[in-house]
Scaffold this motif. Sequence first.
Motif, mmCIF file in Angstrom:
data_model
loop_
_atom_site.group_PDB
_atom_site.id
_atom_site.type_symbol
_atom_site.label_atom_id
_atom_site.label_comp_id
_atom_site.label_asym_id
_atom_site.label_seq_id
_atom_site.Cartn_x
_atom_site.Cartn_y
_atom_site.Cartn_z
ATOM 1 N N MET A 1 50.937 77.583 10.606
ATOM 2 C CA MET A 1 52.216 77.564 11.322
ATOM 3 C C MET A 1 53.315 78.178 10.460
ATOM 4 S SD MET A 1 51.918 73.697 12.854
ATOM 5 C CE MET A 1 53.603 73.535 13.380
ATOM 6 N N LYS A 2 54.406 78.603 11.133
ATOM 7 C CA LYS A 2 55.571 79.118 10.404
ATOM 8 C C LYS A 2 56.272 77.960 9.707
ATOM 9 C CE LYS A 2 56.725 83.034 13.321
ATOM 10 N NZ LYS A 2 57.259 83.257 14.657
ATOM 11 N N GLY A 3 56.943 78.253 8.601
ATOM 12 C CA GLY A 3 57.691 77.223 7.894
ATOM 13 C C GLY A 3 56.895 76.641 6.738
ATOM 14 N N MET A 4 57.409 75.537 6.217
ATOM 15 C CA MET A 4 56.774 74.905 5.061
ATOM 16 C C MET A 4 55.560 74.091 5.504
ATOM 17 S SD MET A 4 60.067 73.748 2.830
ATOM 18 C CE MET A 4 59.039 73.003 1.598
ATOM 19 N N THR A 5 54.457 74.272 4.819
ATOM 20 C CA THR A 5 53.197 73.629 5.189
ATOM 21 C C THR A 5 53.313 72.107 5.162
ATOM 22 O OG1 THR A 5 52.007 75.518 4.301
ATOM 23 C CG2 THR A 5 50.735 73.526 4.660
ATOM 24 N N GLY A 6 53.932 71.554 4.131
ATOM 25 C CA GLY A 6 54.051 70.099 4.005
ATOM 26 C C GLY A 6 54.847 69.489 5.148
ATOM 27 N N THR A 7 55.958 70.124 5.500
ATOM 28 C CA THR A 7 56.781 69.644 6.606
ATOM 29 C C THR A 7 56.016 69.746 7.919
ATOM 30 O OG1 THR A 7 58.732 70.421 5.429
ATOM 31 C CG2 THR A 7 59.003 69.944 7.763
ATOM 32 N N ASN A 8 55.302 70.855 8.111
ATOM 33 C CA ASN A 8 54.496 71.032 9.331
ATOM 34 C C ASN A 8 53.422 69.956 9.425
ATOM 35 O OD1 ASN A 8 55.970 73.318 9.947
ATOM 36 N ND2 ASN A 8 54.454 74.735 9.154
ATOM 37 N N LEU A 9 52.779 69.637 8.292
ATOM 38 C CA LEU A 9 51.734 68.616 8.263
ATOM 39 C C LEU A 9 52.287 67.262 8.702
ATOM 40 C CD1 LEU A 9 48.840 67.715 7.542
ATOM 41 C CD2 LEU A 9 49.652 67.333 5.211
ATOM 42 N N LYS B 1 38.063 64.738 7.572
ATOM 43 C CA LYS B 1 37.869 66.013 8.277
ATOM 44 C C LYS B 1 39.045 66.344 9.206
ATOM 45 C CE LYS B 1 35.259 69.542 9.532
ATOM 46 N NZ LYS B 1 35.048 70.665 8.648
ATOM 47 N N PRO B 2 39.471 65.406 10.072
ATOM 48 C CA PRO B 2 40.639 65.721 10.908
ATOM 49 C C PRO B 2 41.900 65.973 10.075
ATOM 50 C CG PRO B 2 39.557 63.730 11.710
ATOM 51 C CD PRO B 2 38.885 64.124 10.438
ATOM 52 N N PHE B 3 42.057 65.238 8.977
ATOM 53 C CA PHE B 3 43.230 65.431 8.124
ATOM 54 C C PHE B 3 43.224 66.839 7.544
ATOM 55 C CE2 PHE B 3 45.900 65.028 4.357
ATOM 56 C CZ PHE B 3 46.964 64.280 4.849
ATOM 57 N N LYS C 1 47.463 62.060 -0.865
ATOM 58 C CA LYS C 1 46.657 62.413 0.303
ATOM 59 C C LYS C 1 46.033 61.153 0.902
ATOM 60 C CE LYS C 1 42.447 63.767 0.233
ATOM 61 N NZ LYS C 1 41.135 64.364 0.199
ATOM 62 N N GLN C 2 45.466 60.313 0.045
ATOM 63 C CA GLN C 2 44.819 59.085 0.516
ATOM 64 C C GLN C 2 45.842 58.160 1.184
ATOM 65 O OE1 GLN C 2 41.971 60.072 0.593
ATOM 66 N NE2 GLN C 2 40.675 59.047 -0.906
ATOM 67 N N LYS C 3 47.057 58.117 0.631
ATOM 68 C CA LYS C 3 48.108 57.282 1.192
ATOM 69 C C LYS C 3 48.472 57.769 2.601
ATOM 70 C CE LYS C 3 52.035 57.293 -1.058
ATOM 71 N NZ LYS C 3 53.283 57.035 -1.802
ATOM 72 N N ALA C 4 48.631 59.088 2.772
ATOM 73 C CA ALA C 4 48.969 59.651 4.080
ATOM 74 C C ALA C 4 47.840 59.392 5.077
ATOM 75 C CB ALA C 4 49.243 61.150 3.972
ATOM 76 N N LYS C 5 46.595 59.572 4.651
ATOM 77 C CA LYS C 5 45.450 59.328 5.527
ATOM 78 C C LYS C 5 45.422 57.866 5.961
ATOM 79 C CE LYS C 5 41.461 60.525 4.131
ATOM 80 N NZ LYS C 5 40.329 60.761 3.244
ATOM 81 N N PHE C 6 45.695 56.956 5.033
ATOM 82 C CA PHE C 6 45.666 55.526 5.345
ATOM 83 C C PHE C 6 46.795 55.147 6.299
ATOM 84 C CE2 PHE C 6 47.075 51.167 4.459
ATOM 85 C CZ PHE C 6 45.926 50.480 4.831
ATOM 86 N N GLU D 1 54.606 65.070 0.550
ATOM 87 C CA GLU D 1 53.665 66.018 1.156
ATOM 88 C C GLU D 1 53.423 67.256 0.303
ATOM 89 O OE1 GLU D 1 57.734 67.005 2.679
ATOM 90 O OE2 GLU D 1 56.581 65.172 2.508
ATOM 91 N N MET D 2 54.326 67.544 -0.632
ATOM 92 C CA MET D 2 54.114 68.727 -1.488
ATOM 93 C C MET D 2 52.914 68.527 -2.415
ATOM 94 S SD MET D 2 56.133 70.713 -0.151
ATOM 95 C CE MET D 2 55.484 72.085 -1.057
ATOM 96 N N LEU D 3 52.660 67.285 -2.823
ATOM 97 C CA LEU D 3 51.479 67.003 -3.644
ATOM 98 C C LEU D 3 50.204 67.232 -2.839
ATOM 99 C CD1 LEU D 3 52.608 63.790 -5.561
ATOM 100 C CD2 LEU D 3 52.379 66.095 -6.477
ATOM 101 N N ILE D 4 50.238 66.923 -1.538
ATOM 102 C CA ILE D 4 49.070 67.155 -0.678
ATOM 103 C C ILE D 4 48.835 68.652 -0.539
ATOM 104 C CG2 ILE D 4 48.138 66.829 1.639
ATOM 105 C CD1 ILE D 4 49.920 64.280 1.812
ATOM 106 N N VAL D 5 49.900 69.411 -0.355
ATOM 107 C CA VAL D 5 49.769 70.863 -0.233
ATOM 108 C C VAL D 5 49.215 71.449 -1.523
ATOM 109 C CG1 VAL D 5 51.060 73.022 0.057
ATOM 110 C CG2 VAL D 5 51.602 71.044 1.486
#
Length: 159
Positions: free
Chosen positions: A35-43, A23-25, A11-16, A150-154
Amino acid sequence: MSEYALQLREKQKAKFIYGVLEKPFHNYYEKADRMKGMTGTNLMTILESRLDNVVFRMGFARTRREARQVVGHKFVLVNGKQVNIPSYRVKAGDVVEIKESKKSIQRMKDIVEVTAARLVPEWIDVNHETMQGTVKELPSREMIDVPVDEMLIVELYSK
């Protein structure tokens, strides 16, 4: 390292990488979850479609931070309208360009010269001479070359 530590690190890596605060993240995650579909892909699609990231991907800035600054300093037009909000989400078919009065600035010429050799993703069309680009489509996960799981973030947010 614990499972939680791995999730937090991703998560920290994606934010950086994208220059987004907590908060926005989190709000992007909530939106991706609805949204429809996989959350990680949508993110990842939401993060890639931010205006500052698109300006960076088109080669109108050397870094995402610089792209954020270019957008904030009112250098960018989206579909002919001035946009100075780095978090603005572009849509498929949007035309992003550098304002006519800013194209002659030496800094912009230097940036385009340095970034001209950079590989532009296939979901974007760019003309470096006119400093204009079109978002052909929103990127799928395969088109995004960011080293984030992104699956680890989810998993982290779904606790």
